[in-house]
Design a protein around this motif. Sequence first.
Motif, PDB file in Angstrom:
ATOM      1  N   ARG A 165      27.714  47.656  59.857  1.00 43.46           N
ATOM      2  CA  ARG A 165      27.290  46.370  60.460  1.00 43.46           C
ATOM      3  C   ARG A 165      27.509  46.385  61.796  1.00 43.46           C
ATOM      4  NH1 ARG A 165      25.108  43.320  56.550  1.00 43.46           N
ATOM      5  NH2 ARG A 165      25.903  43.855  54.488  1.00 43.46           N
ATOM      6  N   THR A 171      27.006  53.570  56.359  1.00 40.04           N
ATOM      7  CA  THR A 171      26.800  52.571  56.449  1.00 40.04           C
ATOM      8  C   THR A 171      27.836  51.470  57.172  1.00 40.04           C
ATOM      9  OG1 THR A 171      27.682  51.764  54.346  1.00 40.04           O
ATOM     10  CG2 THR A 171      25.485  52.743  54.290  1.00 40.04           C
ATOM     11  N   LYS A 211      22.943  45.159  58.245  1.00 44.21           N
ATOM     12  CA  LYS A 211      23.631  46.512  57.839  1.00 44.21           C
ATOM     13  C   LYS A 211      22.702  47.579  58.146  1.00 44.21           C
ATOM     14  CE  LYS A 211      25.149  48.806  53.488  1.00 44.21           C
ATOM     15  NZ  LYS A 211      25.461  48.241  52.223  1.00 44.21           N
TER      16      LYS A 211
END
Length: 325
Positions: free
Chosen positions: A222, A220, A204
């Motif tokens: 990934r 945020t 992350k």
Amino acid sequence: MHVIGDFINNFMFKLKNNNFKNLNFPRNLYEYDFIMNLPPKDWEKYLKKTYEIKLKKPLNLKNPKSYTEKIQWLKLYDNLPVKTDLTDKFKVREFVENKIGKEYLKPLLQVCNNFDEVDFHYLPETFVLKCNHGCKWQFIIKNKKAYLENEFLFKYTKRNLDIMIQKCYFGFGNFETQYINIEPKLLVEEYLTDTDRDKIEPAKEIEVLCFNGEPKITETHRGLDAAEISVYDENFNPVDLKYTSATKLLNEPVDTTIKQAVELSKILAKDFKLVRVDWMIYKDKLYFNELTFTPRAGFIIFPKGYEHWDKYLGKMINITGEKHG
């Protein structure tokens, strides 16, 4: 067997043969040597051409209003020497350690002048080979033994890193002036990944966008160019904001690590008109990635329905004051 992890998600260097001119650098409008030999008085002219071709609209540098326009202005007229030092992925470590503590730095295994100086004997099974003077100029080695035994992959990595170490990132078409005058180094970092989890999804990452020292937007996701993101305002309320690469807003709950990243970003961003502070989370611990002074080089195409964000974010950047550049 994965030896070099996904070549950094379709790594920008695609080897066709040994000739540098035949390496493919996507989205380049001009040749490297042409840009590197441009006198500074011509940077504005060619930056305007680049902006118009990429974003399909003219660039107003006399009275910039939008986010994408002001980032171009910052490239030319807020080119502070300290930005070069803090763009340097090696030198920035001292800044971060002095400001918030060395516990947020990724473990650094070796600092080399070139690939030939790397001492593989003392390296763990997984590590990252990273240039300090570019963007995404790195290779992830996930299995040292297999990598060293694979002649093609070893030569591929060496050939590309040998090329990168001799080049200046400014010359690859985005006119990001903070990359000029960085002394090239090859860093070897510990590869921070949870092996079991990494098979499922990348670590992350957190990006905290700060305007005049104040964190305003936090994202945020990934992985590089993630399709699914979560975006929050300064009060951690979900925000309906997407860039071109993102197709879905998740609006995941805000945890203490995200809040910690925002607080620490405020300390690091204190003296700058615009900077994005980038982090990653490894085993629930926060690690500093880098300071990004020209996010996405300012060549951001907001999807349909999100175009208003260009003006909204632009209003947050204060470009008054003395010019530097």
